[in-house]
Design a protein around this motif. Structure first.
Motif, PDB file in Angstrom:
ATOM      1  N   ARG A  48       0.817  -1.215   0.000  1.00 32.98           N
ATOM      2  CA  ARG A  48       0.000   0.000   0.000  1.00 32.98           C
ATOM      3  C   ARG A  48       0.851   1.266   0.000  1.00 32.98           C
ATOM      4  O   ARG A  48       0.338   2.368  -0.190  1.00 32.98           O
ATOM      5  CB  ARG A  48      -0.949   0.009   1.191  1.00 32.98           C
ATOM      6  N   HIS A  49       2.138   1.131   0.210  1.00 36.03           N
ATOM      7  CA  HIS A  49       3.046   2.275   0.194  1.00 36.03           C
ATOM      8  C   HIS A  49       3.651   2.435  -1.208  1.00 36.03           C
ATOM      9  O   HIS A  49       4.188   1.483  -1.766  1.00 36.03           O
ATOM     10  CB  HIS A  49       4.167   2.081   1.209  1.00 36.03           C
ATOM     11  N   ARG A  50       3.598   3.647  -1.742  1.00 35.31           N
ATOM     12  CA  ARG A  50       4.138   3.850  -3.085  1.00 35.31           C
ATOM     13  C   ARG A  50       5.660   3.696  -3.106  1.00 35.31           C
ATOM     14  O   ARG A  50       6.250   3.424  -4.156  1.00 35.31           O
ATOM     15  CB  ARG A  50       3.735   5.215  -3.625  1.00 35.31           C
ATOM     16  N   GLN A  51       6.320   3.857  -1.939  1.00 33.83           N
ATOM     17  CA  GLN A  51       7.759   3.617  -1.891  1.00 33.83           C
ATOM     18  C   GLN A  51       8.091   2.179  -2.271  1.00 33.83           C
ATOM     19  O   GLN A  51       9.130   1.903  -2.869  1.00 33.83           O
ATOM     20  CB  GLN A  51       8.307   3.920  -0.489  1.00 33.83           C
ATOM     21  N   ALA A  52       7.197   1.254  -1.912  1.00 35.37           N
ATOM     22  CA  ALA A  52       7.413  -0.144  -2.294  1.00 35.37           C
ATOM     23  C   ALA A  52       7.374  -0.289  -3.816  1.00 35.37           C
ATOM     24  O   ALA A  52       8.171  -1.029  -4.413  1.00 35.37           O
ATOM     25  CB  ALA A  52       6.353  -1.039  -1.648  1.00 35.37           C
ATOM     26  N   TRP A  53       6.484   0.444  -4.458  1.00 37.48           N
ATOM     27  CA  TRP A  53       6.353   0.346  -5.909  1.00 37.48           C
ATOM     28  C   TRP A  53       7.529   0.990  -6.632  1.00 37.48           C
ATOM     29  O   TRP A  53       7.830   0.626  -7.768  1.00 37.48           O
ATOM     30  CB  TRP A  53       5.026   0.950  -6.349  1.00 37.48           C
ATOM     31  N   SER A  54       8.206   1.930  -5.977  1.00 39.97           N
ATOM     32  CA  SER A  54       9.406   2.490  -6.601  1.00 39.97           C
ATOM     33  C   SER A  54      10.460   1.401  -6.776  1.00 39.97           C
ATOM     34  O   SER A  54      11.145   1.339  -7.806  1.00 39.97           O
ATOM     35  CB  SER A  54       9.962   3.637  -5.749  1.00 39.97           C
ATOM     36  N   PHE A  55      10.590   0.537  -5.796  1.00 41.15           N
ATOM     37  CA  PHE A  55      11.524  -0.583  -5.896  1.00 41.15           C
ATOM     38  C   PHE A  55      11.047  -1.621  -6.894  1.00 41.15           C
ATOM     39  O   PHE A  55      11.817  -2.105  -7.736  1.00 41.15           O
ATOM     40  CB  PHE A  55      11.712  -1.222  -4.515  1.00 41.15           C
ATOM     41  N   ILE A  56       9.764  -1.959  -6.833  1.00 38.30           N
ATOM     42  CA  ILE A  56       9.213  -3.003  -7.702  1.00 38.30           C
ATOM     43  C   ILE A  56       9.336  -2.612  -9.173  1.00 38.30           C
ATOM     44  O   ILE A  56       9.798  -3.400 -10.011  1.00 38.30           O
ATOM     45  CB  ILE A  56       7.739  -3.266  -7.327  1.00 38.30           C
ATOM     46  N   VAL A  57       8.952  -1.371  -9.516  1.00 38.62           N
ATOM     47  CA  VAL A  57       9.028  -0.924 -10.908  1.00 38.62           C
ATOM     48  C   VAL A  57      10.479  -0.814 -11.355  1.00 38.62           C
ATOM     49  O   VAL A  57      10.820  -1.156 -12.502  1.00 38.62           O
ATOM     50  CB  VAL A  57       8.294   0.422 -11.081  1.00 38.62           C
ATOM     51  N   GLY A  58      11.360  -0.350 -10.457  1.00 36.11           N
ATOM     52  CA  GLY A  58      12.778  -0.272 -10.801  1.00 36.11           C
ATOM     53  C   GLY A  58      13.345  -1.628 -11.172  1.00 36.11           C
ATOM     54  O   GLY A  58      14.121  -1.753 -12.137  1.00 36.11           O
ATOM     55  N   LYS A  59      12.965  -2.655 -10.444  1.00 39.76           N
ATOM     56  CA  LYS A  59      13.419  -4.017 -10.769  1.00 39.76           C
ATOM     57  C   LYS A  59      12.801  -4.515 -12.068  1.00 39.76           C
ATOM     58  O   LYS A  59      13.474  -5.144 -12.891  1.00 39.76           O
ATOM     59  CB  LYS A  59      13.058  -4.965  -9.617  1.00 39.76           C
ATOM     60  N   PHE A  60      11.524  -4.241 -12.269  1.00 37.10           N
ATOM     61  CA  PHE A  60      10.825  -4.721 -13.463  1.00 37.10           C
ATOM     62  C   PHE A  60      11.464  -4.181 -14.748  1.00 37.10           C
ATOM     63  O   PHE A  60      11.589  -4.896 -15.738  1.00 37.10           O
ATOM     64  CB  PHE A  60       9.359  -4.304 -13.386  1.00 37.10           C
ATOM     65  N   LEU A  61      11.883  -2.920 -14.720  1.00 37.02           N
ATOM     66  CA  LEU A  61      12.395  -2.284 -15.933  1.00 37.02           C
ATOM     67  C   LEU A  61      13.865  -2.591 -16.204  1.00 37.02           C
ATOM     68  O   LEU A  61      14.303  -2.516 -17.362  1.00 37.02           O
ATOM     69  CB  LEU A  61      12.203  -0.767 -15.840  1.00 37.02           C
ATOM     70  N   THR A  62      14.649  -2.932 -15.178  1.00 37.04           N
ATOM     71  CA  THR A  62      16.097  -3.066 -15.388  1.00 37.04           C
ATOM     72  C   THR A  62      16.630  -4.488 -15.263  1.00 37.04           C
ATOM     73  O   THR A  62      17.645  -4.811 -15.888  1.00 37.04           O
ATOM     74  CB  THR A  62      16.853  -2.164 -14.400  1.00 37.04           C
ATOM     75  N   ASP A  63      15.990  -5.341 -14.490  1.00 35.71           N
ATOM     76  CA  ASP A  63      16.487  -6.714 -14.365  1.00 35.71           C
ATOM     77  C   ASP A  63      16.575  -7.448 -15.705  1.00 35.71           C
ATOM     78  O   ASP A  63      17.530  -8.211 -15.925  1.00 35.71           O
ATOM     79  CB  ASP A  63      15.610  -7.515 -13.397  1.00 35.71           C
ATOM     80  N   PRO A  64      15.602  -7.268 -16.630  1.00 38.39           N
ATOM     81  CA  PRO A  64      15.716  -7.979 -17.917  1.00 38.39           C
ATOM     82  C   PRO A  64      16.987  -7.654 -18.687  1.00 38.39           C
ATOM     83  O   PRO A  64      17.479  -8.500 -19.449  1.00 38.39           O
ATOM     84  CB  PRO A  64      14.471  -7.501 -18.688  1.00 38.39           C
ATOM     85  N   VAL A  65      17.545  -6.448 -18.488  1.00 37.13           N
ATOM     86  CA  VAL A  65      18.780  -6.097 -19.190  1.00 37.13           C
ATOM     87  C   VAL A  65      19.929  -6.969 -18.699  1.00 37.13           C
ATOM     88  O   VAL A  65      20.725  -7.487 -19.493  1.00 37.13           O
ATOM     89  CB  VAL A  65      19.104  -4.602 -18.978  1.00 37.13           C
ATOM     90  N   TRP A  66      20.021  -7.155 -17.390  1.00 37.95           N
ATOM     91  CA  TRP A  66      21.090  -7.998 -16.845  1.00 37.95           C
ATOM     92  C   TRP A  66      20.920  -9.458 -17.274  1.00 37.95           C
ATOM     93  O   TRP A  66      21.891 -10.138 -17.606  1.00 37.95           O
ATOM     94  CB  TRP A  66      21.099  -7.885 -15.321  1.00 37.95           C
ATOM     95  N   TRP A  67      19.667  -9.913 -17.275  1.00 39.70           N
ATOM     96  CA  TRP A  67      19.423 -11.279 -17.747  1.00 39.70           C
ATOM     97  C   TRP A  67      19.822 -11.419 -19.217  1.00 39.70           C
ATOM     98  O   TRP A  67      20.325 -12.469 -19.632  1.00 39.70           O
ATOM     99  CB  TRP A  67      17.937 -11.635 -17.582  1.00 39.70           C
ATOM    100  N   PHE A  68      19.592 -10.387 -19.997  1.00 38.63           N
ATOM    101  CA  PHE A  68      19.997 -10.400 -21.403  1.00 38.63           C
ATOM    102  C   PHE A  68      21.512 -10.569 -21.519  1.00 38.63           C
ATOM    103  O   PHE A  68      21.999 -11.372 -22.329  1.00 38.63           O
ATOM    104  CB  PHE A  68      19.544  -9.113 -22.087  1.00 38.63           C
TER     105      PHE A  68
END
Length: 439
Positions: free
Chosen positions: A244-264
């Protein structure tokens, strides 16, 4: 007549108070960091093996790039589910138990790869490996929050997270010789054995700082030197109370957008050098090792930066955000990697990889900046799962793009070059300041 009265006896001088014993400052927290580093190294060696064996398995299995991408996608899917599970499991049953269960499970799965010889078999083993590996980062991030004061957490995170780079260095150096001399099956066996060897160290050496006999009172005082956390709270922790805290979503979205690059990077770089430069694994391993050597050195420096800025009087928000913005800019040159020579490409990819790892270490640290310790593993698991969701579709898309024509790698690297700038903007909008939240 002389007096026979004896002279008065002087009262004894008061005994000076004993000086308080000086407690020697131990550094056992760095032993814990070393354990996290070696576990992460083993974790990434296990992940790298399949991509390094792709040229050999291409001939034996005859799979397409899209099928290879799908095998990696099912790993991502199971890894994402595992992160959800282990985030909760570690917070509920302890870091020690959670990490032990995770590495035992993924080591069994790693060895299991040696006994399959079909595309379907690899689908099954990658699912099993993903289900086991999900405990690594929730456990490691929570252990760091438990064992390090806030000013040291970014450095400690970057140090253990550099195990990902070391694993990526070691794997191309040892997997091809093992595969060509003993057979590809043995590469998976040795990786699994390494996991069980680590477990023999973890169980007797790890505990919480206040319970460890190897920690001096001075070191415990340092570890607990942060101000008391009014946000810690008590009671049962639920996902909803975190999300329910938007601070949590800052982390979640940050991981969603950048982790695929490292996996690539982990999955496709051997194929990139073969398809665009005609270099098989025997000739490209030096380039791959060089890339991850650059990543290792620069990423540790990057993880140190924000902690250094805090020590110089910067507030946590300014120090972390400035660092993350610089890391995002460092990835932009990836857009030009297709048009340069082999060694310039190594430097550009190495710089981008170092930026990712420094970004990732700093992003992980923001979780303990904003959330109480009892929620760290849960949120780390949720964010890691989001990164895996991003990584599920990306390998399939990459495979389709590469099968479609020779310009595929230019498109993929172009996307990767902008991912971090976009992620930084979204992250900043969701968490303008890293204020503590109460749960």
């Amino acid at each position: 007549m002389k007096s026979t009265t004896p002279p008065p006896i002087a009262p004894p001088e008061p005994t000076p108070p004993l000086a308080p014993a000086v407690s020697t400052l131990t550094n056992y927290r760095w032993i814990i960091c070393a354990l996290l580093f070696f576990a992460t190294s083993i974790n990434y060696i296990d992940r790298q093996i399949l991509s390094l064996l792709k040229p050999i398995l291409d001939e034996q299995l005859g799979w397409t790039n899209e099928q290879f991408g799908m095998v990696n996608s099912v790993f991502q899917a199971s890894y994402g589910l595992s992160l959800f599970f282990f985030g909760w499991f570690v917070d509920k049953y302890s870091t020690k138990v959670g990490y032990a269960v995770s590495i035992a499970a993924w080591s069994v799965a790693a060895i299991g790869h040696a006994f399959v010889n079909s595309i379907g078999g690899f689908f099954g083993m990658r699912i099993a490996l993903g289900l086991g590996e999900g405990g690594n980062f929730p456990s490691a991030i929570k252990a760091t929050a438990q064992w390090f004061p806030q000013k040291e957490r970014a450095l400690a995170t970057s140090l253990f997270n550099s195990g990902a780079n070391v694993g990526a260095i070691v794997a191309p150096a040892i997997v091809p010789p093992i595969a060509y001399s003993l057979g590809w099956h043995w590469a998976f066996v040795f990786a699994g054995v390494a996991g069980f060897a680590w477990l023999l160290l973890w169980w007797p050496l790890f505990d919480t700082p206040e319970r460890s006999r190897r920690v001096s009172p001075a070191e415990l005082l340092l570890i607990e030197s942060d101000a008391p956390d009014p946000s810690e709270g008590t009671g049962k922790l639920k996902w909803g109370s975190v999300l329910r805290h938007r601070q949590a979503w800052s982390f979640i979205v940050g991981k969603f957008l950048t982790d695929p690059v490292w996996w690539f990077f982990l999955t496709w770089l051997p194929d990139f050098f073969k398809k665009t430069r005609g270099l098989d694994i025997k000739n490209s391993w030096v380039l791959l090792v060089s890339i991850y050597a650059i990543v290792t050195v620069l990423s540790i420096f990057g993880g140190w930066v924000s902690g250094f800025l805090v020590s110089q009087g910067w507030n946590v928000t300014r120090a972390r955000k400035t660092s993350m913005f610089v890391f995002a800019l460092m990835v932009i040159p990836l857009a030009f990697v297709k048009n340069v020579g082999d060694w310039p490409a190594v430097f550009i990819i190495g710089l981008a990889g170092a930026a990712h790892q420094a970004w990732s270490a700093t992003l992980y640290t923001t979780v303990s900046d904003m959330f109480p310790k009892r929620a760290v593993a849960t949120l780390t698991g949720i964010g890691g799962a989001a990164g895996s969701i991003g990584g599920i579709g990306f390998p399939i898309i990459v495979g389709k793009v590469l099968d479609a024509g020779p310009g595929g790698y230019a498109l993929v690297f172009g996307f990767c070059s902008l991912a971090y700038v976009v992620a930084f903007v979204v992250h900043h909008l969701l968490a303008p300041r890293f204020d503590r939240v109460s749960i």
